[in-house]
Design a protein around this motif. Structure first.
Motif, PDB file in Angstrom:
ATOM      1  N   PHE A 151       2.397   6.383   4.973  1.00 53.32           N
ATOM      2  CA  PHE A 151       2.362   6.860   3.595  1.00 53.32           C
ATOM      3  C   PHE A 151       3.744   6.710   2.979  1.00 53.32           C
ATOM      4  N   ASP A 152       3.773   6.056   1.825  1.00 53.52           N
ATOM      5  CA  ASP A 152       5.028   5.849   1.098  1.00 53.52           C
ATOM      6  C   ASP A 152       6.086   5.175   1.967  1.00 53.52           C
ATOM      7  N   GLY A 153       5.626   4.185   2.765  1.00 50.73           N
ATOM      8  CA  GLY A 153       6.559   3.364   3.518  1.00 50.73           C
ATOM      9  C   GLY A 153       6.990   3.899   4.860  1.00 50.73           C
ATOM     10  N   ARG A 154       6.416   5.012   5.326  1.00 43.48           N
ATOM     11  CA  ARG A 154       6.818   5.540   6.639  1.00 43.48           C
ATOM     12  C   ARG A 154       5.606   6.060   7.399  1.00 43.48           C
ATOM     13  N   ASP A 155       5.723   6.014   8.728  1.00 39.55           N
ATOM     14  CA  ASP A 155       4.675   6.567   9.569  1.00 39.55           C
ATOM     15  C   ASP A 155       4.671   8.077   9.429  1.00 39.55           C
TER      16      ASP A 155
ATOM     17  N   PRO B 213       0.816  -1.211   0.000  1.00 34.12           N
ATOM     18  CA  PRO B 213       0.000   0.000   0.000  1.00 34.12           C
ATOM     19  C   PRO B 213       0.855   1.268   0.000  1.00 34.12           C
ATOM     20  N   LEU B 214       0.464   2.221  -0.812  1.00 38.90           N
ATOM     21  CA  LEU B 214       1.086   3.544  -0.740  1.00 38.90           C
ATOM     22  C   LEU B 214       0.565   4.269   0.491  1.00 38.90           C
ATOM     23  N   LEU B 215      -0.747   4.069   0.778  1.00 44.21           N
ATOM     24  CA  LEU B 215      -1.373   4.678   1.947  1.00 44.21           C
ATOM     25  C   LEU B 215      -2.048   3.596   2.771  1.00 44.21           C
ATOM     26  N   ASP B 216      -1.818   3.637   4.069  1.00 43.87           N
ATOM     27  CA  ASP B 216      -2.470   2.681   4.966  1.00 43.87           C
ATOM     28  C   ASP B 216      -2.898   3.418   6.231  1.00 43.87           C
TER      29      ASP B 216
END
Length: 526
Positions: free
Chosen positions: A70-74, A10-13
């Protein structure tokens, strides 16, 4: 079969998102997961929590619980600027452009390429042109953006998002004021964004658009996420019932026999127009509306529906034609004239021409009838409260308090307040221009129910709607206009989506030959 976007990281979670306002929970454990390279539909009734979830994502609101990756980071964006810098661009229904600035300036505003410390305007124009050319849009980028249609302005807003290297674009009701050709143009650009690996969150109440464009869907209801699915995995019936959380009985169309019965018991002619013309938009409109009936004004965007409504309300002056109210010829000089003769008009642009955002629900609702509540400059507060409380109950307006600003209400509840504003004037004829524009399926059903009740109480109703399904569900008969002219009158079994489209497509435009048919409610297709 899953698409690559569905199986990708996911790009956004967003998980377990909570927020409350004044002790009332607006979101409860809401979630939204979007992959790169997909168009993701976010839907639900007004007040379901869609806008709140987006505002939390983009830093406009602060969540009280939950996580966002988002994009792999909190992430925990504290301002919309932080979200934009991280790669999230939002395009709202009311386009956020600087109207008097050029197209090129709007695309690169605040990020202009520079040379020797000065803005390189030649480069700005060249890059803007190249970007729009890649969208298949050849326009003069040096012209002010206000000179272009809403559809072109949407493209400019998208171009700005692309030029800023946005990884995710959020589109909030971006097609609500576009015609079919403009929608398809916009969709082509959105598909290109998806193919380029960008994510698009698409918020819309138009179900056909969701199935034409979106890969997956998230459904919200009452501040919670209630469903997540691939679009092909959920049919329209499932989608609507999931949004509503109830059966579709409230939105089922009345059958032709019921409509015929309504026409048989209607009263006298409340308003009649013959050969109305004004400018290029209204060239020859003939129609009438009886007490105790709902008449649908049908036609494509740009056909002259809104302009006709404005003529009937005295907001514009006709150049030709006659207007009769209660059997007497009149010449309306202003909306005040129309109101004095018992005409009320709910405009299509709720935000620009309807609500006063900072005023309370109470003040908004009684705005038009305030003079009748005032004696020697003092408002009869008790009477005002009685009127407001009565309409809140009868129309089912959901709110915390009549004293809260109307801007805090959902779009559907704002529309009900505006409807109550006009009903408080005790009108004889109610003009409704796109009464369900920008509101959800549940609110649309509520508005349809209210219109039927008003009709049954003896009120004359003339309404227009872009969605033919909505129009035929409410109206007893339809008057079809095409290029500013009346081309058909359809009633009973003859009034259907197919027959209206047929009249729009093949109508001769010889409105004078239909005057008698329209006046007697007998359908004709030239």
């Amino acid at each position: 079969m899953e698409t690559p976007a569905q199986t990708a990281r996911p790009l956004l979670d967003m998980q377990d998102i909570d927020i409350s306002f004044g002790g009332v929970a607006a979101l409860r454990h809401a979630r939204l997961t979007v992959a790169a390279g997909e168009v993701h539909a976010l839907i639900g009734q007004n007040g379901a929590g869609k806008s709140t979830l987006i505002k939390i994502l983009t830093g406009a609101y602060r969540r009280s619980g939950g996580t966002i990756r988002f994009d792999g980071r909190d992430v925990d964006f504290r301002t919309p600027k932080e979200a934009r810098e991280a790669g999230i661009s939002t395009i709202y229904q009311e386009i956020n452009l600087v109207p008097f600035r050029s197209v090129a300036e709007n695309i690169f505003l605040g990020r202009e390429p520079r040379r020797f410390g000065m803005i390189d305007w030649k480069s700005v124009r060249a890059k803007a042109k190249a970007l729009l050319d890649s969208f298949g849009l050849q326009i003069d980028v040096e012209k002010p953006v206000r000179d272009y249609s809403t559809a072109i302005q949407q493209m400019v807003a998208l171009a700005r998002a692309v030029s800023s290297d946005a990884k995710m674009v959020i589109m909030d009701e971006s097609t609500s004021s576009l015609d079919e050709r403009e929608v398809e143009l916009l969709f082509n650009v959105v598909r290109r964004l998806r193919d380029d690996g960008r994510a698009v969150i698409f918020v819309s109440h138009r179900l056909d658009e969701l199935y034409a464009l979106c890969d997956r869907v998230t459904v919200m209801r009452d501040g919670q996420t209630v469903a997540e699915s691939a679009m092909e995995g959920m049919d329209k019936l499932q989608l609507v019932t999931t949004m509503l959380g109830r059966t579709l009985a409230a939105v089922v169309q009345e059958d032709s026999a019921v409509k015929e019965a309504n026409l048989a018991k209607r009263g006298g002619v409340a308003l009649s127009a013959e050969g109305l013309a004004s400018g290029a938009k209204v060239t020859n409109v003939t129609l009438d509306v009886h007490a105790g009936e709902a008449v649908g004004l049908a036609g494509l965007l740009g056909s002259g529906r809104t302009e006709t409504m404005r003529l009937l309300f005295g907001a514009d002056r006709p150049q030709r034609g006659t207007l009769t109210i209660d059997g007497k010829p009149v010449a309306l000089k202003s909306p005040q004239d129309a109101i004095a003769r018992g005409i009320a008009y709910l405009t299509e642009d709720r935000k620009a021409e309807g609500i006063v955002p900072e005023l309370s629900v109470r003040d908004n609702l009684t705005l038009v009838c305030l003079r009748t509540l005032t004696k020697r400059g003092v408002v009869d507060v008790a009477r005002q409260r009685e009127i407001v409380d009565g309409f809140i109950e009868s129309l089912g307006i959901k709110l915390r308090s009549p004293d809260q600003p109307i801007r805090e209400l959902s779009g559907g509840n704002q529309q009900k307040v505006l409807l109550a504003r006009w009903l408080a004037t005790d009108p004889k004829l109610l003009l409704l221009d796109e009464p369900t524009r920008g509101i959800d399926v549940g609110a649309k059903a509520d508005v349809a129910k209210i219109v039927r009740e008003l009709r049954d109480s003896g009120l004359a109703v003339l309404l227009s709607a872009s969605e033919l399904e909505e129009l035929t569900a409410v109206a007893d008969r339809a008057v079809v206009i095409r290029d500013g002219e009346t081309v058909a009158g359809l009633d009973g079994a003859r009034m259907s989506e197919a027959s209206i489209m047929d009249a729009i497509a093949y109508g001769s435009g010889e409105a004078s030959t239909l005057a008698q048919a329209v006046g007697t409610s007998e359908g004709t297709k030239p």
